[in-house]
Design a protein around this motif. Structure first.
Motif, PDB file in Angstrom:
ATOM      1  N   GLU A   4      -6.810   3.533  -4.045  1.00 32.94           N
ATOM      2  CA  GLU A   4      -5.707   2.908  -3.313  1.00 32.94           C
ATOM      3  C   GLU A   4      -4.664   2.353  -4.264  1.00 32.94           C
ATOM      4  OE1 GLU A   4      -5.373   0.055   0.609  1.00 32.94           O
ATOM      5  OE2 GLU A   4      -6.725  -0.570  -1.006  1.00 32.94           O
ATOM      6  N   THR A  59      -2.751   5.262  -5.936  1.00 30.05           N
ATOM      7  CA  THR A  59      -1.862   5.909  -4.972  1.00 30.05           C
ATOM      8  C   THR A  59      -0.595   5.092  -4.763  1.00 30.05           C
ATOM      9  OG1 THR A  59      -3.755   6.906  -3.839  1.00 30.05           O
ATOM     10  CG2 THR A  59      -1.673   6.770  -2.612  1.00 30.05           C
ATOM     11  N   ARG A 100       1.234   9.311 -14.653  1.00 28.66           N
ATOM     12  CA  ARG A 100       0.772  10.475 -13.893  1.00 28.66           C
ATOM     13  C   ARG A 100      -0.349  11.203 -14.632  1.00 28.66           C
ATOM     14  NH1 ARG A 100       6.652  13.009 -12.104  1.00 28.66           N
ATOM     15  NH2 ARG A 100       6.969  11.739 -10.208  1.00 28.66           N
ATOM     16  N   ALA A 130       3.184   6.240  -5.877  1.00 29.16           N
ATOM     17  CA  ALA A 130       4.223   6.270  -4.840  1.00 29.16           C
ATOM     18  C   ALA A 130       5.431   5.442  -5.261  1.00 29.16           C
ATOM     19  CB  ALA A 130       3.653   5.757  -3.515  1.00 29.16           C
ATOM     20  N   GLU A 164      -6.165   9.916  -7.964  1.00 33.18           N
ATOM     21  CA  GLU A 164      -5.173   9.624  -6.935  1.00 33.18           C
ATOM     22  C   GLU A 164      -5.789   9.123  -5.637  1.00 33.18           C
ATOM     23  OE1 GLU A 164      -2.430  12.777  -6.396  1.00 33.18           O
ATOM     24  OE2 GLU A 164      -1.919  12.952  -8.513  1.00 33.18           O
ATOM     25  N   THR A 165      -7.097   9.249  -5.482  1.00 35.90           N
ATOM     26  CA  THR A 165      -7.730   8.739  -4.268  1.00 35.90           C
ATOM     27  C   THR A 165      -7.869   7.221  -4.296  1.00 35.90           C
ATOM     28  OG1 THR A 165      -9.902   9.116  -5.290  1.00 35.90           O
ATOM     29  CG2 THR A 165      -8.997  10.885  -3.932  1.00 35.90           C
ATOM     30  N   ARG A 177       0.811  -1.223   0.000  1.00 35.61           N
ATOM     31  CA  ARG A 177       0.000   0.000   0.000  1.00 35.61           C
ATOM     32  C   ARG A 177       0.836   1.261   0.000  1.00 35.61           C
ATOM     33  NH1 ARG A 177      -2.934  -4.461  -0.617  1.00 35.61           N
ATOM     34  NH2 ARG A 177      -5.168  -4.058  -0.451  1.00 35.61           N
TER      35      ARG A 177
END
Length: 619
Positions: free
Chosen positions: A128, A131, A118, A135, A125-126, A39
């Motif tokens: 999971e 995200t 991107r 990252a 981006e919300t 995550r």
């Protein structure tokens, strides 16, 4: 017609969730490794998902975000791409300068890959999964990829740079990231937005719709044997003459096909080429075939595949539609009437497309469209043309394309095929003749004639090939010679001179063998005179008939052979000075039929003697 048929194929498959057909903005792609992320975007595991195929590991083919043509420059694919794009991986260079260049190229590709991700996920981006992926891309150091502990087991394969497709998965999820609903929807929005306001509009040649957004380039066709690894184009223009009338910006605008129609036909054709059930390789040709929409379309395709596949040798014993269709072909082969109801779903549309590579393009060798009943009749006609009385114990059924082509090769002392294989184009031409019902390639006929003259081997398969060629020749050239000579077994009624001379040669050869009795002959008249007798009868037969008088006087059944010879010569006015290629084929056919008839006579006499002896012993 080809593009329209493929477009309809896509529409049919798109309604079936189990077909696995790609949806718009998606395409088949190769995946070898899956990177699992936690995550927080940390690399958790690397999974090798390749499959064992023969002695090698091969990538799996999955439906991935659309992978369009990538000929040069830096062009990333979304989420699923080669290692140099997905993680900036590069192999070690042979020198410092080479290593620096490879590193710079890999960095550019990785940065382009990261920027594309991107841009696609900027509004998502919300999620999971999104995200975690963003990252990972922010933290990942591509220059350290070779030192990553989880990649150490795969460095050798990654260094080779072949089939290194990488996909991503969030730990604990069953879906790859590109299959996550939120990310999938983000990709669709991105692609649709990219095409807005950037279209050349015209009437689509496939759908007929006016004002359609026309495809600038059509995607590549992949899977055609010996084509470029990146694929080839079926529709493409690249010369000044097609750039007039406002078509300068698109290589395919001169053949206006809507974007959705172009996607549909390319996807359908690639789907066929990836299916072992719908694709056959013959020589230099790749053939795909498909049935139109019907409840039993798959069984229809299996039937056709088994009937024409180079590896098919017999019939299955099931009672399915496939078996019923094979029975219909057998009825036609045996000369029996085929009623319309004998072919279930006979009005089902059926298509066959033959393709060959042509540099960066795909060349269409032939296209046939009709219905199932017509195809069954074509296959039945082919089987009937090749039908021949076989020696006891021989394999029944129509010979495969592979077995036919093998007969053009030389035969070694051990009986195995040696030397060069048949020309690559010959297999494709033969298969096209079967499907379209046209004449078989004449090159195949002449090669068999020459092979028989060279090695003297007159086997059932070679004879059936000559018979089939002649059957189609006389069908298209009515009155060229007596078609009654082209029977499955001996025809004593036909007056065709070449056929009768072949019969005569077989009788003379048998008389010589019977005169020798148990003595093994170093060479028979067949070994010495067959080639000359089949091409220049007038120069050989007077000598052979003179020799036969001596043989018949010594032979146990000489009077029977003499009677056979008289019956045959009764239909021959003179010995021709030479025989045409068609005549040579008839000669060989008559020779084979007469030998088979003599064999059957001897077998009947032998069986009658055994039955008489058994009856006497019982008394």
């Amino acid at each position: 017609m080809i593009v329209q048929a493929l477009y309809q194929r896509y529409q049919d498959l798109a309604e079936d969730p189990s077909s696995g057909i790609s949806q718009p903005y998606f395409s088949p792609g190769k995946v070898s490794y899956v990177l699992e992320l936690d995550r927080n975007g940390q690399l958790y595991a690397v999974r090798d998902v390749r499959e064992q195929k023969g002695k090698k590991l091969a990538p799996v083919i999955l439906t991935v975000p659309e992978q369009t043509v990538r000929s040069s420059g830096v062009k990333p694919y979304f989420l699923v791409d080669k290692a140099e794009y997905a993680i900036g991986y590069c192999a070690p260079g042979e020198s410092e300068a080479k290593a620096a260049k490879l590193r710079a190229d890999a960095d550019r590709k990785y940065n382009a890959f990261r920027d594309l991700v991107r841009n696609v996920l900027s509004e998502n981006e919300t999620s999971e999964a999104a995200t975690a992926l963003l990252a990972f891309l922010d933290q990942w150091q591509p220059e350290q990829a070779r030192e990553e502990p989880l990649l150490q087991s795969y460095l050798e394969d990654l260094d080779k740079g072949m089939d290194t497709g990488i996909a991503f998965r969030l730990r604990g999820s069953d879906n790859l990231l590109h299959d996550e609903p939120a990310i999938r929807n983000a990709w669709l929005r991105y692609r649709q937005h990219a095409e807005e306001g950037n279209d050349y509009e015209a009437q689509c040649l496939v759908t007929g719709q006016s004002g359609s957004a026309i495809a600038k380039l059509h995607d590549k066709i992949k899977g055609v044997r010996n084509s470029q690894s990146s694929g080839g184009s079926l529709v493409s223009f690249n010369f000044k003459a097609v750039e007039s009338y406002g078509k300068e910006d698109g290589q395919s605008y001169n053949s206006p096909v809507g974007k959705m129609a172009a996607f549909s036909y390319v996807t359908a054709l690639n789907h066929l080429l990836a299916s072992s059930r719908n694709r056959i390789f013959v020589g230099d040709m790749t053939m795909v075939f498909w049935a139109g929409r019907c409840a039993e379309a798959q069984e229809v395709e299996v039937f056709f595949s088994e009937m024409v596949s180079p590896n098919w040798e017999g019939e299955t014993e099931d009672r399915s539609l496939t078996a019923l269709l094979k029975d219909a072909v057998k009825r036609l082969r045996d000369g029996r009437e085929l009623r319309q109801e004998a072919v279930p779903n006979g009005d089902t549309p059926f298509y066959v497309l033959g393709l060959s590579p042509n540099n960066a393009r795909i060349s269409v060798r032939f296209f046939w469209q009709g219905n199932l009943e017509q195809m069954v009749r074509r296959l039945g006609q082919h089987a009937a043309d090749y039908a021949l009385e076989l020696p006891p114990g021989s394999q029944e059924g129509t010979p495969t394309i592979f077995r036919i082509l093998e007969e053009t090769r030389r035969v070694g002392g051990d009986g195995k095929k040696i030397g060069e294989e048949a020309p690559a184009r010959l297999g494709g031409e033969l298969l096209r003749a079967v499907i379209q019902g046209t004449a078989y390639p004449f090159a195949l006929y002449t090669s068999i004639i020459n092979r028989i003259r060279a090695d003297g081997i007159v086997n059932p398969l070679r004879v059936s090939m000559l018979k089939a060629q002649l059957a189609r020749y006389v069908r298209f050239h009515e009155g060229s010679f007596d078609k009654e000579a082209l029977s499955m077994s001996l025809n004593t009624e036909t007056k065709e001179p070449a056929y009768r001379l072949g019969r005569l040669f077989a009788v003379l050869e048998r008389a010589q063998q019977e005169a020798a009795g148990s003595v093994r002959l170093n060479a028979t008249i067949k070994d010495r005179y067959f080639g000359a007798a089949s091409s220049n009868p007038a120069a050989v037969f007077p000598l052979l008939i003179k020799l036969s008088q001596h043989h018949m006087s010594k032979a146990k059944y000489g009077e029977f052979r003499d009677k056979d010879m008289q019956e045959i010569l009764d239909g021959v006015d003179r010995f021709p000075a030479n025989l045409s290629l068609e005549g040579q084929g008839l000669f060989i056919l008559g020779y084979y039929h007469q030998k088979q008839a003599i064999f059957n006579q001897i077998k009947e006499v032998s069986e009658a003697k055994k039955e008489a002896a058994a009856a006497a012993s019982e008394q």
